[in-house]
Design an enzyme around this catalytic site. Sequence first.
Site, mmCIF file in Angstrom:
data_model
loop_
_atom_site.group_PDB
_atom_site.id
_atom_site.type_symbol
_atom_site.label_atom_id
_atom_site.label_comp_id
_atom_site.label_asym_id
_atom_site.label_seq_id
_atom_site.Cartn_x
_atom_site.Cartn_y
_atom_site.Cartn_z
ATOM 1 N N ASP A 96 -4.128 0.488 2.439
ATOM 2 C CA ASP A 96 -2.699 0.239 2.614
ATOM 3 C C ASP A 96 -2.553 -1.058 3.395
ATOM 4 O OD1 ASP A 96 -2.402 2.751 1.519
ATOM 5 O OD2 ASP A 96 -1.184 3.557 3.155
ATOM 6 N N HIS A 152 -11.205 2.044 1.206
ATOM 7 C CA HIS A 152 -11.758 2.776 0.072
ATOM 8 C C HIS A 152 -12.322 1.831 -0.977
ATOM 9 C CE1 HIS A 152 -9.942 6.812 1.146
ATOM 10 N NE2 HIS A 152 -9.325 5.992 1.970
ATOM 11 N N SER A 250 -7.511 -4.180 10.863
ATOM 12 C CA SER A 250 -7.827 -5.573 10.626
ATOM 13 C C SER A 250 -7.609 -5.954 9.183
ATOM 14 C CB SER A 250 -9.267 -5.853 11.048
ATOM 15 O OG SER A 250 -9.542 -7.221 10.961
#
Length: 283
Positions: A96, A152, A250
Site C-alpha cells: 500500500d 508482498h 519506507s
Amino acid sequence: MSLISKLKKQVFVQVQRMVPQQQLSRVIGKVAASEHPVVKNLAIQAFKAKYQIDLSIAEQTDALKYQSFNAFFTRALKDGIREIDSDAGSVVSPADGAISQLGTIRQGEIFQAKGQSFSAEKLIGDLQLAEPFQNGEFATVYLSPRDYHRVHMPFAGTLTETLYIPGELFSVNQTTAENIPGLFARNERMVCLFDTEIGRMAVVLVGAMIVAGIETVVTGKVRPTGRVELNHHDLKLDKGAELGRFYLGSTAIVLFEQDKIRWDEQFKANSVVVMGERLGRTV
C-alpha cells in the site's frame, strides 16, 4: 513555489544531514519495541490520532490490544481486504502506498526525481547481480506512516539471494527525493533477488529516518552490522505472498529485466496504489 516553501524544504533536508541518524533510529526502535502498557499505549494512540489510522481493515481493530507499537505498526489486515490480481501475467503492487516513480531503467540509471537519479548497480550493491536490470523496468512505491507496512511479492518467483547493505537513513518522502542525490542507493536497504518465469526480478526494501528495522521472511528482523551481507536461498514465493515488513515504514523498489513487462499507462508519480493491485503485465 514560494520562497518560504523553498526555505522550509531546505531546512528539512539540512536537519536530516545534521542529526545522528543511526542513534536516533536506535532510540526510537527501543520505544517502538517496548511492551510496557503506558509506553506502548501512549505511542499507539498518539500515532493513530496524528495519521488517522483506519483500524477497521486490520485483523485486530482494538489499538490497545497490540503487544507493542511495533506490533501495531506491522499489523495484519483482515482476510480478503486486499485482493491479489488473478491474471497470471500481471505484476502487482508490493505494498500500500503511492508511486514515487516508475518506468524504464535507462543505461543503468533509475529516475528518482527531477534532476536526480541513481544507478542500478549502486542500488543492488553488486555489479554482477545488477547486470540483468541495466535497461529493464522499475517501480518505486513509497509507504507513508499511515499505510499498511508489509511488503508482498509483485510476481511469483524463487528467492535466490538477499543482500543487506548498510547506509544512511534519510527520510524517503518527495522533498528528500528531490534534494538528496542518489537517495535510495545511499540509505540502508535489503535487496531480495529472484528467478521468475520471465527472468530476474529484484525487490529492494529501503530503510529511512527513524525506521527501527527491516524484516524479511528468510532473514527475520535485520540487525545492522555495518557490513554488507550476502546470503543464498532457495525459497519459492507466490505472487502476493508476504516478503517482508518495515518497522516505521519506507520504500519498496521493484526491478525487472528489459522487455519483460509493461507498466499500465494510468500509473505515474503520486498515483495511490494498494497491495495486490495490478501495475502492469508481462510482455
